[in-house]
Design an enzyme around this catalytic site. Structure first.
Site, short mmCIF file in Angstrom:
data_model
loop_
_atom_site.label_atom_id
_atom_site.label_comp_id
_atom_site.label_asym_id
_atom_site.label_seq_id
_atom_site.Cartn_x
_atom_site.Cartn_y
_atom_site.Cartn_z
N ASP A 25 -21.17 -25.13 -1.33
CA ASP A 25 -21.37 -25.15 -2.96
C ASP A 25 -21.07 -26.47 -3.41
OD1 ASP A 25 -21.23 -24.45 -5.79
OD2 ASP A 25 -21.31 -22.15 -4.84
N SER A 78 -25.20 -23.26 -9.46
CA SER A 78 -25.12 -22.08 -8.58
C SER A 78 -25.99 -20.76 -8.95
CB SER A 78 -23.53 -21.49 -8.57
OG SER A 78 -22.82 -22.46 -8.17
N HIS A 137 -24.70 -22.84 -18.55
CA HIS A 137 -24.46 -21.74 -19.09
C HIS A 137 -25.07 -21.38 -20.50
CE1 HIS A 137 -21.25 -20.53 -16.15
NE2 HIS A 137 -20.94 -21.87 -16.12
N ARG A 167 -16.87 -29.25 -18.19
CA ARG A 167 -17.08 -29.12 -16.74
C ARG A 167 -18.55 -29.41 -16.44
NH1 ARG A 167 -14.13 -25.78 -13.17
NH2 ARG A 167 -15.32 -24.59 -11.51
N ASP A 168 -19.18 -29.16 -17.20
CA ASP A 168 -20.82 -29.43 -17.11
C ASP A 168 -21.13 -30.58 -18.12
OD1 ASP A 168 -21.00 -27.18 -15.84
OD2 ASP A 168 -21.57 -25.86 -17.54
N ARG A 210 -14.79 -15.42 -14.00
CA ARG A 210 -16.00 -14.52 -13.43
C ARG A 210 -15.37 -13.71 -12.26
NH1 ARG A 210 -19.21 -19.87 -11.56
NH2 ARG A 210 -17.41 -20.62 -10.03
N ARG A 283 -26.34 -17.83 -18.66
CA ARG A 283 -26.02 -17.70 -17.72
C ARG A 283 -25.01 -16.39 -17.14
NH1 ARG A 283 -23.87 -21.62 -13.07
NH2 ARG A 283 -22.30 -20.52 -12.16
N LYS A 358 -16.59 -17.32 -5.87
CA LYS A 358 -17.86 -17.69 -5.49
C LYS A 358 -18.61 -16.36 -4.73
CE LYS A 358 -18.11 -21.98 -6.43
NZ LYS A 358 -19.30 -22.45 -7.63
N ASP A 427 -17.49 -27.73 -4.70
CA ASP A 427 -17.72 -27.66 -5.96
C ASP A 427 -16.69 -27.21 -6.80
OD1 ASP A 427 -19.81 -26.98 -8.21
OD2 ASP A 427 -18.48 -25.28 -8.05
N HIS A 431 -14.95 -30.22 -9.65
CA HIS A 431 -14.99 -30.01 -10.99
C HIS A 431 -13.71 -30.38 -11.66
CE1 HIS A 431 -18.58 -27.85 -11.89
NE2 HIS A 431 -18.63 -27.00 -11.10
N ASP A 468 -26.42 -25.45 -2.72
CA ASP A 468 -26.74 -24.85 -3.89
C ASP A 468 -27.24 -26.11 -4.80
OD1 ASP A 468 -24.26 -25.54 -4.38
OD2 ASP A 468 -24.23 -23.47 -5.66
N HIS A 469 -26.46 -27.15 -4.73
CA HIS A 469 -26.58 -28.43 -5.74
C HIS A 469 -25.48 -29.36 -5.49
CE1 HIS A 469 -23.06 -26.97 -7.73
NE2 HIS A 469 -23.51 -25.67 -7.85
N HIS A 498 -21.78 -30.85 -11.95
CA HIS A 498 -22.86 -31.11 -10.95
C HIS A 498 -23.67 -32.36 -10.95
CE1 HIS A 498 -22.85 -26.34 -11.05
NE2 HIS A 498 -21.66 -27.04 -10.56
O1 LIG Z 1 -18.15 -23.34 -12.50
C1 LIG Z 1 -19.22 -22.94 -13.08
O2 LIG Z 1 -19.37 -21.98 -14.00
C2 LIG Z 1 -20.38 -23.70 -12.94
C3 LIG Z 1 -20.34 -24.78 -13.52
O3 LIG Z 1 -20.44 -24.59 -15.08
O4 LIG Z 1 -20.39 -24.15 -11.62
P1 LIG Z 1 -21.43 -23.22 -10.32
O5 LIG Z 1 -22.68 -23.36 -10.91
O6 LIG Z 1 -21.19 -24.08 -9.13
O7 LIG Z 1 -20.66 -21.81 -10.27
MN LIG Z 2 -22.52 -23.99 -7.08
MN LIG Z 3 -20.16 -25.78 -9.88
#
Ligand SMILES: O=C(O)[C@@H](CO)OP(=O)(O)O
Ligand SMILES: [Mn+2]
Ligand SMILES: [Mn+2]
Length: 517
Positions: A25, A78, A137, A167-168, A210, A283, A358, A427, A431, A468-469, A498
């Site tokens: 990741d 992701s 998101h 974060r983004d 999550r 998302r 994840k 990843d 972050h 994935d990125h 990312h």
């Molecule tokens: O942490 C997350 O929600 C995203 C970044 O916003 O990261 P990833 O897409 O790698 O899950």
């Molecule tokens: Mn990812």
């Molecule tokens: Mn990420």
């Protein structure tokens, strides 16, 4: 092919070999400099894949339109990465579908909006979600259009519950986003709409957990958004974010929850009976938990204290299998006929594993945003509990070795044909913006890859290693020339997000086991 699930034999790959599918990741390919943690870290396994068999090593694009995102400026993420890997096809993603629905105005004619609109006359419209232009998101411009469009269609009282990003997008950018939204709401107020920001908090500390890693995160959001209770109270959201950021070590991702109060100290926007609620993230992963808390009658994850009777809609439906939420403004991409479903129809046994943060990436996202098994007799999904309550730079090795051990055992057991994992380190630690810790993280992921490839070697199997990125391969914001961009004080700006970089894809049988090309 029609609706048949029959798969033709691969023209080159031998049949009946165990295949390891490893997703690193946030592991992209960028120029080797001091901000490229993957380059700096000792990564002998990944280096050997690239240098040892260059003809089996490719770079593939993992951002923008190549993966179904609206524009070439959209970094990979992701959801889109695992959706594409799992389905083997590209779908117009949530971000793009929401753009189209807003541009055509169809969003306002759909079932979801019609449903919430019934509350506009007497209730308040609450909008909850991530406030930034990150595009992973949610997107600020979509929120702006939705607020305006809802007011034009009769919403008289609007409350926005914001989650700050960092974060983004760059840390500290939250202030500007809140100012932009405040200006829009002021314009609406001038037109007689009672529109305000009602609460807030940092995305990693409030609401956006999550895969059930830590329900406390969602509870903090519930308390502020629904009950109107939080440890910090302000009369103005811009001031709230500015003040809370002054705390030592504060950052946008982890701002504590706050509520906006009136001159009498009363919260301006708790959610009450008769209100409408929209979660405006498109998302899925970080909206499933709040969606459950808003929608489910039977709910035991935390004490909700008061459960208002509301009309709730998601920007999208977040979980196709659970049909959650039952009302939504835009239909999600229909990601059907994913590889996982093909495998069970063809008698191919799957083992999937990651740690909590994840876990859903190699199961839920992989299977087209669908929770659960296709056929539990053919599949085994193993989740290794993630650390919770810490930022991952504190434990940058995360559970990489534990994931690799599970994968190794699954490969050696002979019980599975496909063993797939997500290794989160580059990843999750990337972050945090902590370069030293990210270097440790990348090394740990590389060691995990080695363990998995060694097991594949033992059974004469095949491996695919990809990502994935990008993320950890570039930790600094750059100018157009690609040089580190300096802020007003002359400092470099750490990139927590990312990237737009490509990722490697490497597929091979272990050496000495015959050849194919
Ligand atoms: O942490 C997350 O929600 C995203 C970044 O916003 O990261 P990833 O897409 O790698 O899950
Ligand atoms: Mn990812
Ligand atoms: Mn990420």
């Amino acid at each position: 092919m029609g609706s048949s699930w029959k798969l033709a034999d691969h023209p080159k790959l031998p049949k009946g070999k165990t295949i390891a599918m490893v997703v690193l990741d946030g592991w992209g390919e960028a120029k080797p400099d001091q901000y490229n943690c993957i380059h700096i870290a000792e990564t002998p396994t990944m280096d050997s894949l690239k240098e040892g068999a260059p003809e089996k090593w490719r770079l593939v694009r993992a951002h923008g339109t190549a993966v179904g995102l609206p524009t070439e400026d959209d970094m990979g993420n992701s959801e889109v990465g695992h959706n594409a890997l799992g389905a083997g096809r590209i779908f117009a993603q949530g971000a793009k579908l929401v753009d189209l629905a807003l541009a055509s105005g169809k969003i306002y004619d759909g079932e979801g909006f019609t449903y919430i609109k019934d509350s506009f006359e007497t209730g308040t419209l609450h909008l909850i979600g991530l406030l930034s232009d990150g595009g992973v998101h949610s997107r600020l411009d979509q929120v702006q259009l939705l607020v305006k469009g809802s007011a034009e269609r009769g919403a008289k009282r609007i409350r926005v519950h914001i989650l700050t990003d960092g974060r983004d997008v760059l840390d500290g950018s939250s202030v500007g986003f809140v100012e932009t939204l405040e200006n829009d709401l002021a314009e609406l107020r001038a037109k007689g709409v009672d529109a305000q920001i009602a609460s807030g908090g940092g995305r990693m500390y409030v609401t956006m957990d999550r895969y059930e890693n830590d329900w406390e995160v969602v509870k903090r959001g519930w308390d502020a958004q629904v009950l109107g209770e939080a440890p910090y109270k302000f009369t103005n959201a811009v001031e709230a974010v500015k003040k809370l950021r002054q705390e030592p070590k504060a950052n946008d991702q982890y701002l504590p929850p706050f509520v906006i109060v009136d001159d009498n100290g009363k919260a301006v926007g708790p959610i009450v009976d008769g209100d409408a609620v929209v979660t405006f993230n498109f998302r899925a992963d970080r909206m499933v938990m709040i969606a459950k808390s808003l929608e489910y009658e039977d709910f035991d994850k935390f004490d909700r204290v008061r459960v208002p009777k509301i009309r709730y809609a998601g920007m999208l439906q977040y979980d196709g299998e659970l049909q959650l939420p039952s009302h939504y403004l835009v239909s999600p991409p229909e990601i059907d006929r994913t590889s996982g479903e093909y495998l069970v129809h063809n008698g191919v046994r799957t083992f999937a594993c990651s740690e909590t943060v994840k876990f859903g990436h190699v199961t839920f996202f992989w299977n087209g945003n669908r929770s659960g098994y296709f056929n539990p007799k053919m599949e085994e999904y193993v989740e290794i509990p993630s650390d919770s309550g810490i930022t991952f730079n504190v434990q940058p090795k995360m559970k990489a070795i534990e994931i690799a051990e599970k994968a190794r055992d699954a490969i050696l057991s002979g019980k599975f044909d496909q063993v797939r994992v997500n290794l989160p380190n580059s990843d999750m630690v990337g972050h945090t913006g902590d370069i030293e810790a990210t270097i440790v993280a990348c090394k740990a992921a590389d060691e995990a890859v080695k363990m998995i490839l060694d097991a594949i070697e033992q059974v004469g199997g095949i491996y695919v290693v990809t990502a994935d990125h990008g993320n950890a391969e570039d930790m600094v914001k750059r100018n157009k020339k690609g040089e580190p961009a300096l802020d007003k004080s002359g400092n470099i700006q750490i990139l927590t997000s990312h990237t737009l970089e490509p990722v490697s894809a490497c597929c091979h049988r272990r050496p000495g086991l015959g050849t194919w090309s």
